[in-house]
Enzyme design. Sequence first.
Site, mmCIF file in Angstrom:
data_model
loop_
_atom_site.group_PDB
_atom_site.id
_atom_site.type_symbol
_atom_site.label_atom_id
_atom_site.label_comp_id
_atom_site.label_asym_id
_atom_site.label_seq_id
_atom_site.Cartn_x
_atom_site.Cartn_y
_atom_site.Cartn_z
ATOM 1 N N HIS B 178 0.841 -1.202 0.000
ATOM 2 C CA HIS B 178 0.000 0.000 0.000
ATOM 3 C C HIS B 178 0.877 1.254 0.000
ATOM 4 C CE1 HIS B 178 -3.596 2.414 1.458
ATOM 5 N NE2 HIS B 178 -2.607 3.186 1.876
ATOM 6 N N GLU B 179 1.870 1.262 0.867
ATOM 7 C CA GLU B 179 2.732 2.448 0.972
ATOM 8 C C GLU B 179 3.554 2.641 -0.305
ATOM 9 O OE1 GLU B 179 2.137 4.519 3.133
ATOM 10 O OE2 GLU B 179 0.954 3.241 4.433
ATOM 11 N N HIS B 182 1.572 4.151 -3.043
ATOM 12 C CA HIS B 182 1.384 5.603 -2.976
ATOM 13 C C HIS B 182 2.452 6.310 -3.808
ATOM 14 C CE1 HIS B 182 -2.000 6.382 -0.476
ATOM 15 N NE2 HIS B 182 -1.548 5.708 0.572
ATOM 16 N N TYR B 193 -4.448 14.872 -2.690
ATOM 17 C CA TYR B 193 -4.690 13.965 -1.555
ATOM 18 C C TYR B 193 -5.797 14.569 -0.709
ATOM 19 C CZ TYR B 193 -3.487 10.344 1.823
ATOM 20 O OH TYR B 193 -3.513 9.243 2.656
ATOM 21 N N GLU B 202 -6.042 6.609 -2.258
ATOM 22 C CA GLU B 202 -6.076 5.577 -1.214
ATOM 23 C C GLU B 202 -6.528 4.231 -1.774
ATOM 24 O OE1 GLU B 202 -5.119 4.970 1.764
ATOM 25 O OE2 GLU B 202 -4.067 6.869 1.640
ATOM 26 N N ASP B 275 -9.576 13.722 8.098
ATOM 27 C CA ASP B 275 -8.917 12.710 7.270
ATOM 28 C C ASP B 275 -8.790 13.199 5.819
ATOM 29 O OD1 ASP B 275 -7.833 10.214 6.521
ATOM 30 O OD2 ASP B 275 -9.821 9.411 6.058
ATOM 31 N N HIS B 280 -9.504 8.064 3.698
ATOM 32 C CA HIS B 280 -9.469 6.665 4.129
ATOM 33 C C HIS B 280 -10.866 6.139 4.445
ATOM 34 C CE1 HIS B 280 -5.330 8.038 5.040
ATOM 35 N NE2 HIS B 280 -5.003 6.815 4.656
HETATM 36 ZN ZN ZN Z 1 -2.660 5.210 2.138
#
Ligand code: ZN
Lengths: 114, 376
Positions: B178-179, B182, B193, B202, B275, B280
Amino acid sequence: MSREHVRIQLSQEGGLAAFPGLARPRSVELSELPTEQAEAIEHGLRDARFRELPAVVGGGGSASKGADQRRYTLTVEEGPRRHSVKLVEPVEDPHLRELLSLVKRATRRRGGGH
Amino acid sequence: MLTRRRRHVHSIHCILPPYLLRSIAENGTPRQRVKALRTVATDTTFRALRFAGGRVAASSSSVRRLPAMMVESQRQRSIYDLKGEEAFPGTLVRSEGQGPCGDLAADEAFDGLGATYDFFWEVLGRNSIDGDGMPLQAYVHYGRGYDNAFWDGRRMVFGDGDGELFNRFTIALDVIAHELSHGVTEDEGPLWYFQQAGALNESMSDVFGSLVKQRLLGHTADQADWLIGAGLLADGVEGQALRSMKEPGTAFDDDVLGKDPQPGHMRDYVTTWEDNGGVHINSGIPNRAFYGAATRLGGNAWERAGRIWYEAVRDPRITPDTHFSDFARITVMSATRLYGTGEEVAAVKEAWEEVGIRVSRDRVSVPQWGSVQPGA
Ligand SMILES: [Zn+2]
């Protein structure tokens, strides 16, 4: 200032996932904490010069890059006085990081049953 | 062009100039198309070519970045130990070619980056985060009891977790992927974002995160758990993961963490300033659309659904404030471009419709779900 009147509040947002329970502001009276913990937080506030900090601290890198970083809002109420600081990761000042982790520990108590 | 061809005479793909590959991509059989696109995908000039309407665009990116038509894998991983500090750069504990260093988090990060690199390279023909072999840097043991992992624009950072709510963040391969993803999305696109564009960002990370895990486990779409971060929540926490792509909103319900706030349908879209505008939270909607497309198609989700989504996020029509409905339309066009008008495009359309977004022949609409503004 007597410990009786100091209230610490912490909220957080952002991070890899959204947790409503953690986003909710959590607060604690210093007087409710064990003496050792309360003293540590008092020292932490002093060492980080919390009361002199601007409204937003940290962040470091460029605003348009990155993802999943977390932001905290730390508020200290002493009687009528109130100071609120937004901390954006990564928080570079070690005193401030220490304060943040002390407050996290103090305000994040699991309820019974676990 | 000449120098490029001379340098890569070993590969048959390299003999083909980009315009021919493009022609195969447009007119070939589905199998040829995927092959051609996989090859062209490694060439950043393709983005310019694809939408130049036949004219060869002199793209600045083709000058800026020497494209790699077909190169060998350029996996280049470095893992740094921050030893509980939140200050970089820490200590290098493992680099490419070295065996396990004995630190669990460092070795998990190393393996996770490897699996993710391999996924992008072997499945999508992408050479690392920037498509050009960018070295991968992960930092472990960030902070003390730190409950998060993030991408800071050039590196991946993982905390150990506090042990009470969270385990170490390298425990879940899909979180590592996931990271890293990005980085890919950031490199590809101008997505803000924030709000729907941020939720798409996301969602892309969840999609690739899950696909990397599914591929490593050899799971088909039906076998996959479609969870993000399984194993990350500590014992005693009421929950199974951070998110569920299959059933957004069901991943956890705990007295400390609260209840999973993800919607799985536009009618439940959450309007919030927190957020980053719910990036998210509302990512549950495109996540479930991907799940829907992948399970309709069956088999390995990374083969068709994954490729369609990847082509979509690389589409030049992605703008900073792309909305779910824009993205839905782009996935439909990607499916058509890759596979023609077959079951793929039907599966993608149905999947979006199931989350409340209808893509018809020439327009996309979001029926009135409460206060949701499709263009807001
Ligand atoms: Zn993320």
